[in-house]
Design an enzyme around this catalytic site. Structure first.
Site, PDB file in Angstrom:
ATOM      1  N   ARG A 189     -57.118  -4.048  -2.286  1.00  0.00           N
ATOM      2  CA  ARG A 189     -56.868  -2.843  -1.500  1.00  0.00           C
ATOM      3  C   ARG A 189     -55.620  -2.103  -1.966  1.00  0.00           C
ATOM      4  O   ARG A 189     -55.578  -0.867  -1.942  1.00  0.00           O
ATOM      5  CB  ARG A 189     -56.792  -3.201  -0.017  1.00  0.00           C
ATOM      6  CG  ARG A 189     -58.143  -3.691   0.499  1.00  0.00           C
ATOM      7  CD  ARG A 189     -58.303  -3.606   1.976  1.00  0.00           C
ATOM      8  NE  ARG A 189     -59.706  -3.788   2.335  1.00  0.00           N
ATOM      9  CZ  ARG A 189     -60.166  -3.749   3.580  1.00  0.00           C
ATOM     10  NH1 ARG A 189     -59.343  -3.525   4.582  1.00  0.00           N
ATOM     11  NH2 ARG A 189     -61.457  -3.928   3.816  1.00  0.00           N
ATOM     12  N   ASP A 242     -48.810 -24.653 -10.188  1.00  0.00           N
ATOM     13  CA  ASP A 242     -48.050 -24.800 -11.423  1.00  0.00           C
ATOM     14  C   ASP A 242     -48.941 -24.671 -12.662  1.00  0.00           C
ATOM     15  O   ASP A 242     -48.610 -23.963 -13.617  1.00  0.00           O
ATOM     16  CB  ASP A 242     -47.342 -26.161 -11.423  1.00  0.00           C
ATOM     17  CG  ASP A 242     -46.461 -26.358 -12.633  1.00  0.00           C
ATOM     18  OD1 ASP A 242     -45.312 -25.912 -12.605  1.00  0.00           O
ATOM     19  OD2 ASP A 242     -46.948 -26.964 -13.624  1.00  0.00           O
ATOM     20  N   THR A 282     -50.946 -23.010  -3.067  1.00  0.00           N
ATOM     21  CA  THR A 282     -51.200 -24.443  -3.150  1.00  0.00           C
ATOM     22  C   THR A 282     -50.764 -25.104  -1.855  1.00  0.00           C
ATOM     23  O   THR A 282     -49.655 -24.853  -1.368  1.00  0.00           O
ATOM     24  CB  THR A 282     -50.473 -25.094  -4.342  1.00  0.00           C
ATOM     25  OG1 THR A 282     -50.494 -26.521  -4.199  1.00  0.00           O
ATOM     26  CG2 THR A 282     -49.032 -24.631  -4.459  1.00  0.00           C
ATOM     27  N   ASP A 296     -49.816 -28.020  -1.438  1.00  0.00           N
ATOM     28  CA  ASP A 296     -48.716 -28.968  -1.653  1.00  0.00           C
ATOM     29  C   ASP A 296     -47.348 -28.326  -1.468  1.00  0.00           C
ATOM     30  O   ASP A 296     -46.348 -29.031  -1.307  1.00  0.00           O
ATOM     31  CB  ASP A 296     -48.799 -29.565  -3.057  1.00  0.00           C
ATOM     32  CG  ASP A 296     -49.968 -30.529  -3.229  1.00  0.00           C
ATOM     33  OD1 ASP A 296     -50.491 -31.002  -2.205  1.00  0.00           O
ATOM     34  OD2 ASP A 296     -50.360 -30.786  -4.373  1.00  0.00           O
TER      35      ASP A 296
END
Length: 323
Positions: free
Chosen positions: A27, A105, A127, A129
């Site tokens: 957008r 990563d 992520t 994590d």
């Protein structure tokens, strides 16, 4: 650098909030009169040309959807220089002057490799994590944490009823941010993370004993998958205490579900910022959150940063657990 045609992809493990981020990229790009294309199945899709044009309708009603509408995959071929050249060739053939890559990563290392083939890249951390060193927050963490908390709260009900010990394994192969956050949120008896060496007698067994001395008859141990096998930890607890621990591995349920408001808003801000960076002529950047705001860092520099766990988390854990 005049940006005309942007490609966007999601790579690595999926994270709730990737769809709101893709939506924001699309957008914002359309708002500026740019063309935007979705690259399906991560870097592999860029090699094979699995590309689809995206418009307002393509991303309508996706802000509340988990997973990723662009799909995701890992690509061994893209790890090679030959694969990276194929991906760059696809960009040139299709006229994609910039790639926005959403992931962790490994995704950013892929983007950095692609940049060396002459393609402009921007990375957005997604992520569960939460282990990207240059940013305080990664898309998907909040939803994954809340999913785990909800599951453990329900599990605690039955553990309390049967006066049992429960060992719950959450995701986090190399990082314990999710386990620590969840453990503190559910009032776990003990939390095990890969960042901290464990004295099992002191950090687990003695905490269970102290909880029992304080009148508790059920115990909750939260472990990041990188800190050890939940089944092995349960065996060690059984050998030391004669308790019969029950093991629950939450697994990929943590990756799914409707993204929380926090993930939707952060993903939207990050997607918007990525396009704005390209419009400003910036490239090879990672969009980050820092001190409550959105900023960006050089991608190569960002990949060298390491995010350590905060001392206060371990201090709070020591004060709160086992009682």
């Amino acid at each position: 650098m005049a940006v005309k045609r942007i490609g966007v992809l999601t790579s690595g493990g999926d994270a709730p909030g990737m769809n709101p981020c893709v939506r924001a990229v699309v957008r914002t790009a359309l708002y500026h009169g740019l063309e935007v294309y979705g690259i399906r199945r991560g870097w592999n899709g860029l090699i094979t040309g699995d590309v689809v044009r995206l418009d307002q309708k393509s991303v309508s009603h996706t802000i509340n959807r988990g997973g990723t509408i662009l799909y995701t995959a890992r690509s061994d071929e893209f790890r090679t220089e030959a694969g990276q050249k194929k991906a760059a060739s696809t960009c040139k053939f299709l006229g994609l002057d910039s790639i926005i890559a959403i992931g962790g990563d490994g995704t950013f290392r892929g983007a950095l490799a692609l940049s060396k083939q002459g393609i402009n890249v921007i990375g957005i951390p997604g992520t569960i994590d939460n282990d990207i060193g240059c940013t305080n927050y990664c898309i998907g963490f909040d939803t994954a944490a809340n999913t785990a908390i909800e599951c453990i709260d329900k599990l605690r009900d039955t553990m309390q009823s049967h006066e049992r010990c429960s060992v719950v394994e959450v995701m986090g192969r190399n990082a314990g941010y999710l386990a620590m956050y969840v453990g503190l949120a559910v009032g776990a008896t003990a939390v095990l993370v890969p960042e901290e060496d464990v004295d099992f007698e002191r950090d687990v067994i003695e905490k269970i004993r102290q909880a029992r001395f304080n009148g508790f008859t059920h115990y909750m141990i939260v472990v990041a998958e990188g800190a050890g096998s939940a089944n092995e930890i349960a065996e060690k607890i059984r050998d030391a205490t004669d308790l019969e621990p029950r093991v629950t591995v939450l697994g990929h349920i943590q990756r799914g579900g409707v993204p929380t408001g926090r993930d939707r808003v952060n993903a939207t801000k990050m997607g918007y910022t990525a396009v704005e960076l390209l419009m400003a002529g910036k490239t090879n950047r990672i969009v980050c959150t820092l001190e409550g705001g959105i900023t960006d860092v050089d991608m190569e520099e960002g990949l060298t940063k390491h995010k350590g766990m905060q001392k206060i988390e371990f201090d709070v854990l020591a004060a709160m657990t086992g009682i």
